[in-house]
Write a protein that holds these residues in place. Structure first.
Motif, short mmCIF file in Angstrom:
data_model
loop_
_atom_site.label_atom_id
_atom_site.label_comp_id
_atom_site.label_asym_id
_atom_site.label_seq_id
_atom_site.Cartn_x
_atom_site.Cartn_y
_atom_site.Cartn_z
N THR A 192 0.82 -1.25 0.02
CA THR A 192 -0.07 0.07 -0.21
C THR A 192 0.84 1.20 0.06
O THR A 192 0.59 2.26 -0.97
CB THR A 192 -1.05 -0.02 1.30
OG1 THR A 192 -1.73 -1.21 1.13
CG2 THR A 192 -2.03 1.27 1.11
N ALA A 193 1.78 1.26 1.11
CA ALA A 193 2.67 2.51 1.12
C ALA A 193 3.73 2.10 2.10
O ALA A 193 4.07 1.32 2.30
CB ALA A 193 1.70 3.61 1.52
N ASP A 194 4.52 3.38 2.19
CA ASP A 194 5.88 3.25 3.06
C ASP A 194 5.48 3.64 4.41
O ASP A 194 6.02 3.32 5.35
CB ASP A 194 6.95 4.24 2.48
CG ASP A 194 7.14 3.80 1.10
OD1 ASP A 194 7.58 2.51 0.75
OD2 ASP A 194 7.26 4.88 0.28
N CYS A 195 4.59 4.55 4.59
CA CYS A 195 3.95 5.01 5.76
C CYS A 195 2.48 5.48 5.50
O CYS A 195 1.85 5.60 4.77
CB CYS A 195 4.83 6.28 6.41
SG CYS A 195 5.14 7.49 4.97
N HIS A 253 -5.94 3.01 13.26
CA HIS A 253 -5.78 1.55 13.77
C HIS A 253 -4.47 1.73 14.59
O HIS A 253 -3.36 1.89 14.26
CB HIS A 253 -5.61 0.45 12.79
CG HIS A 253 -6.68 0.20 11.96
ND1 HIS A 253 -7.91 0.07 12.33
CD2 HIS A 253 -6.69 0.25 10.79
CE1 HIS A 253 -8.82 -0.07 11.45
NE2 HIS A 253 -8.20 0.07 10.32
N GLY A 254 -4.63 1.88 16.08
CA GLY A 254 -3.70 2.20 16.97
C GLY A 254 -2.53 1.02 17.21
O GLY A 254 -1.40 1.26 17.80
N THR A 265 5.26 1.03 13.99
CA THR A 265 5.42 2.10 15.02
C THR A 265 4.36 3.06 14.92
O THR A 265 4.30 3.37 13.79
CB THR A 265 6.80 2.80 14.99
OG1 THR A 265 7.76 1.65 15.36
CG2 THR A 265 6.92 3.81 15.88
N MET A 266 3.70 3.27 15.96
CA MET A 266 2.54 4.40 15.91
C MET A 266 2.88 5.61 16.63
O MET A 266 3.11 5.57 18.03
CB MET A 266 1.08 3.35 16.56
CG MET A 266 1.01 2.27 15.87
SD MET A 266 0.14 2.53 14.00
CE MET A 266 -0.05 0.97 13.61
N TYR A 280 -3.16 8.19 13.96
CA TYR A 280 -1.61 7.80 14.08
C TYR A 280 -0.86 8.08 12.89
O TYR A 280 -1.49 7.58 11.71
CB TYR A 280 -1.43 6.42 14.64
CG TYR A 280 -2.18 6.14 16.05
CD1 TYR A 280 -1.57 5.93 17.25
CD2 TYR A 280 -3.58 5.74 16.02
CE1 TYR A 280 -2.21 5.89 18.47
CE2 TYR A 280 -4.00 5.42 17.27
CZ TYR A 280 -3.34 5.61 18.19
OH TYR A 280 -4.12 5.31 19.74
N PHE A 281 0.28 8.36 13.00
CA PHE A 281 1.30 8.14 11.84
C PHE A 281 2.05 6.94 12.20
O PHE A 281 2.71 6.52 13.24
CB PHE A 281 2.25 9.23 11.85
CG PHE A 281 3.45 9.06 10.94
CD1 PHE A 281 3.16 9.23 9.54
CD2 PHE A 281 4.82 8.43 11.14
CE1 PHE A 281 4.04 9.33 8.51
CE2 PHE A 281 5.58 8.23 10.06
CZ PHE A 281 5.18 8.71 8.53
#
Length: 312
Positions: free
Chosen positions: A137-140, A145-146, A152-153, A282-283
């Motif tokens: 999907t992606a790198d980040c 969703h925690g 890492t969130m 969250y990131f």
């Protein structure tokens, strides 16, 4: 160590990702027959069919889907590890996130990322739902969703909803309440929350996946009951609800990343209570990629911008 035919793995990954033997052959700069041979060798080694073929239609089997998820992530890690040894740092970062968060918060703030880190090539993938955490999907990600194993969130924002309307409609509300003797000024610093029920309420279904639920929960937070007489208008997405409010159609509930007092000077945040939802933003990034400079630059910039913009 018992490994499959390694030359077959890039061929399989390309076919699975592109859903085409022809496109995979073009990408790998080999013949289609060579790709087919590699796939047959891999299937023979594994003892499983990886694809189903019906005429011109190609799709992964369940085993093929599972295998693709596993090996593509490993191939990406091998590629990144090799680049690090070679001293090659990728500047491309794929970020998957909600479309509303992207349009209303991230994109308006992007010029500061471009000024601080012009070397970072940020590519946005906007989703209608919280994005699936996967290298495919992606790198980040920016997600609600925690917890997810291996990720890492960083908490960016705890959502709260509050009422908002257009400046013209706010004047109408104040005039109506003043004439009714509910407020004693046409520029009130507070209005009774229950007084909103006499005006049209704009509801976003997607927030709680249920019509009117946003307003019902807002009322519950203020210990109020929504009268049966209230007129509701339903919208599928908060972007639509906000536009309806902007065009004087009633009162909407929105949140901090959808509303910026400086950019949205035609909108007014009503002086009533707000309520905190259960959603936290969250990131997220794969923990094993914590040493990749471009991802870390995006991470630090997003965290800092969330703080300085008043989101965090």
């Amino acid at each position: 160590m018992k490994l499959p035919p390694l030359n077959a793995l890039p061929a399989f990954e390309a076919v699975a990702r592109l859903n085409s033997f022809t496109k995979a052959a073009d990408e790998l700069n080999v013949s289609q027959s060579a790709v087919s041979h590699q796939i047959r060798a891999l299937e023979s080694y594994l003892g499983e069919d990886l694809f189903t073929r019906k005429g011109r239609n190609l799709s992964l089997t369940e085993q093929g889907q599972n295998y693709w998820e596993a090996i593509s992530s490993s191939l990406n890690q091998i590629e990144r590890a090799s680049e690090q040894v070679q001293g090659i740092a990728s500047s491309e970062v794929r970020l998957a996130l909600f479309s509303s968060f992207a349009v209303r918060w991230l994109i308006p703030n992007l010029p500061s990322l471009q000024r601080e880190h012009p070397e970072v090539d940020l590519q946005l993938d906007m989703k209608n739902e919280s994005p699936v955490l996967s290298d495919h999907t992606a790198d980040c990600f920016i997600t609600i969703h925690g917890e997810s194993k291996g990720y890492t969130m960083d908490l960016l924002y705890t959502e709260k909803l509050f009422p908002i309307c257009s400046r013209n409609y706010w004047n109408h509300i104040c005039d109506t309440l003043y004439q009714a003797g509910i407020i004693d000024s046409l520029t009130p610093t507070h209005i009774p929350a229950e007084s909103l029920f006499q005006f049209p309420l704009l509801s976003t279904i997607s927030i709680f996946c249920k019509p009117k639920q946003d307003w019902l929960l807002w009322a519950y937070a203020g210990r109020l009951r929504v009268p049966d007489s209230v007129k509701f208008q339903q919208f599928s997405h908060m972007l639509l609800t906000l536009e309806a409010a902007r065009h004087h159609q009633g009162i909407a509930l929105t949140n901090d990343y959808m509303y910026d007092p400086e950019r949205d000077s035609d909108l007014v945040r009503l002086p009533c209570h707000d309520f905190i939802t259960e959603d936290k933003f969250y990131f997220a990034f794969k923990t094993s990629r914590r040493n990749e400079p471009s991802i870390m630059k995006v991470r630090q910039w997003i965290k800092k911008t969330a703080r300085t913009s008043g989101l965090a």
